[in-house]
Write a protein that holds these residues in place. Structure first.
Motif, PDB file in Angstrom:
ATOM      1  N   ALA A 196       0.836  -1.206   0.000  1.00 24.74           N
ATOM      2  CA  ALA A 196       0.000   0.000   0.000  1.00 24.74           C
ATOM      3  C   ALA A 196       0.872   1.257   0.000  1.00 24.74           C
ATOM      4  O   ALA A 196       0.562   2.241  -0.680  1.00 24.74           O
ATOM      5  CB  ALA A 196      -0.920  -0.003   1.216  1.00 24.74           C
ATOM      6  N   ALA A 197       1.972   1.233   0.755  1.00 23.23           N
ATOM      7  CA  ALA A 197       2.899   2.371   0.756  1.00 23.23           C
ATOM      8  C   ALA A 197       3.552   2.531  -0.611  1.00 23.23           C
ATOM      9  O   ALA A 197       3.762   3.656  -1.081  1.00 23.23           O
ATOM     10  CB  ALA A 197       3.961   2.183   1.837  1.00 23.23           C
ATOM     11  N   ALA A 198       3.881   1.413  -1.257  1.00 26.01           N
ATOM     12  CA  ALA A 198       4.453   1.481  -2.603  1.00 26.01           C
ATOM     13  C   ALA A 198       3.466   2.081  -3.591  1.00 26.01           C
ATOM     14  O   ALA A 198       3.846   2.838  -4.492  1.00 26.01           O
ATOM     15  CB  ALA A 198       4.876   0.081  -3.056  1.00 26.01           C
ATOM     16  N   ASP A 199       2.184   1.768  -3.425  1.00 29.69           N
ATOM     17  CA  ASP A 199       1.154   2.359  -4.286  1.00 29.69           C
ATOM     18  C   ASP A 199       1.073   3.870  -4.069  1.00 29.69           C
ATOM     19  O   ASP A 199       0.922   4.640  -5.037  1.00 29.69           O
ATOM     20  CB  ASP A 199      -0.202   1.711  -4.010  1.00 29.69           C
ATOM     21  CG  ASP A 199      -0.276   0.276  -4.511  1.00 29.69           C
ATOM     22  OD1 ASP A 199       0.557  -0.105  -5.348  1.00 29.69           O
ATOM     23  OD2 ASP A 199      -1.183  -0.457  -4.048  1.00 29.69           O
ATOM     24  N   LEU A 200       1.155   4.301  -2.810  1.00 29.95           N
ATOM     25  CA  LEU A 200       1.161   5.738  -2.534  1.00 29.95           C
ATOM     26  C   LEU A 200       2.355   6.409  -3.194  1.00 29.95           C
ATOM     27  O   LEU A 200       2.238   7.494  -3.781  1.00 29.95           O
ATOM     28  CB  LEU A 200       1.214   5.982  -1.020  1.00 29.95           C
ATOM     29  CG  LEU A 200      -0.028   5.660  -0.199  1.00 29.95           C
ATOM     30  CD1 LEU A 200       0.258   5.847   1.291  1.00 29.95           C
ATOM     31  CD2 LEU A 200      -1.186   6.558  -0.619  1.00 29.95           C
ATOM     32  N   LEU A 201       3.501   5.753  -3.110  1.00 32.87           N
ATOM     33  CA  LEU A 201       4.708   6.302  -3.727  1.00 32.87           C
ATOM     34  C   LEU A 201       4.559   6.395  -5.235  1.00 32.87           C
ATOM     35  O   LEU A 201       4.941   7.390  -5.858  1.00 32.87           O
ATOM     36  CB  LEU A 201       5.921   5.434  -3.366  1.00 32.87           C
ATOM     37  CG  LEU A 201       7.233   5.782  -4.071  1.00 32.87           C
ATOM     38  CD1 LEU A 201       7.659   7.209  -3.729  1.00 32.87           C
ATOM     39  CD2 LEU A 201       8.316   4.793  -3.685  1.00 32.87           C
TER      40      LEU A 201
END
Length: 304
Positions: free
Chosen positions: A108-113
């Motif tokens: 999910a953090a990678a998607d935000l990035l």
């Protein structure tokens, strides 16, 4: 309209509640009311209908919201992308995890990035508990999300990102399996199956697989597994019991085992680690995104 006026109007248009709007903006509720009244004077018409029970947008308010929102979002994206670029978040970051719920947060953090900086990539890799710091120290990972405590001179530990309740894995048919919960004192009743390895810090192992109960009763030792997945068939075969995170139950359904909540154990805390020698703006920027993703995940999971 000034930036603060636009943000106050759009936030209230989303929340439809002056108190929540004030909290989000970090302003006093009276200040929000003043700003909205000023905007209404600028427009020349009411933008919200207010009663003692609810706040709703007027037709002109909806028109203004729909006109402002796309441009405001574009500005927010541009600012976020500039901040990410300024922090050096480009190329590929390698992130490790110790449990599937940690992996979901990293993804999910990678998607935000990716939304903020499409040129940046994140490679997510599982870290085995028998060697929890090996890949990080070998340079194979830039950071990882894992169970605490970790207290090593060459590893930086960020703040606790989230915590989760503990459980005890027991065989089907065991007396504990019929109970709504068990206690830490129950550790003394059965051999404890653990994950072991020479690279596991002794303090970490004692924290998660204690050798004694809070009252001082010895916890008998059962088989030692190299990989966590090996614990499940050992438990189902009656070789002992093993502590875990309660969140493991839906991820690791296995015939012959039951996850029983622990009613008096502190939660398992999870934090972000990175090598102190490779402390970079990119790592810290992605750590911030991990905390954002974790907050969303734990808020969504608070009812489970």
């Amino acid at each position: 309209m000034e930036r603060q006026e636009i943000e106050a109007f759009l936030t209230l248009a989303e929340e439809l509640h002056f108190g929540r709007t004030a909290e989000r903006l970090g302003l006093a509720q009276g200040r929000v009311s003043q700003i909205i009244k000023k905007v209404e004077r600028t427009i020349g018409a009411p933008l919200f209908e207010r009663t003692s029970r609810r706040v709703t947008l007027t037709p002109i308010g909806r028109q203004l919201r729909d006109g402002l929102l796309p441009g405001h979002r574009q500005i927010q994206r541009a600012v976020a992308e500039a901040r990410v670029a300024a922090r050096g978040l480009t190329g590929t970051l390698r992130a490790g995890y110790s449990a599937p719920w940690c992996a979901e947060i990293l993804i999910a953090a990678a998607d935000l990035l990716h939304v903020r900086n499409p040129a940046a990539q994140v490679q997510v890799t599982e870290v085995q508990l028998y060697d929890p710091l090996g890949p990080l120290r070998a340079g194979a990972l830039d950071l990882q999300l894992t169970e605490l405590p970790i207290d090593e001179p060459d590893v930086t530990v960020g703040p606790v990102v989230f915590s989760a309740p503990r459980a005890l894995i027991v065989p089907v048919g065991h007396p504990f399996a019929e109970r709504a919960s068990v206690s830490l004192e129950d550790y003394a009743a059965e051999p404890m199956i653990t994950v072991g390895g020479g690279a596991v810090p002794a303090y970490w192992h004692e924290h998660h697989y204690p050798s004694a109960t809070p009252s001082g009763r010895a916890v008998p030792r059962g088989p030692v597994a190299t990989y966590w997945h090996e614990i499940l068939p050992l438990v189902s075969s009656g070789k002992g019991v093993s502590p875990t995170c309660l969140w493991a139950a839906p991820y690791f359904a296995h015939p012959g085992i039951v996850h029983v909540p622990l009613d008096d154990a502190p939660p398992i805390e999870y934090g972000i680690l990175w090598p102190t020698a490779r402390d970079t703006p990119a790592v810290r920027a992605f750590a911030d995104l991990i905390r954002q993703a974790a907050a969303r995940r734990t808020d969504h999971s608070s009812g489970q």
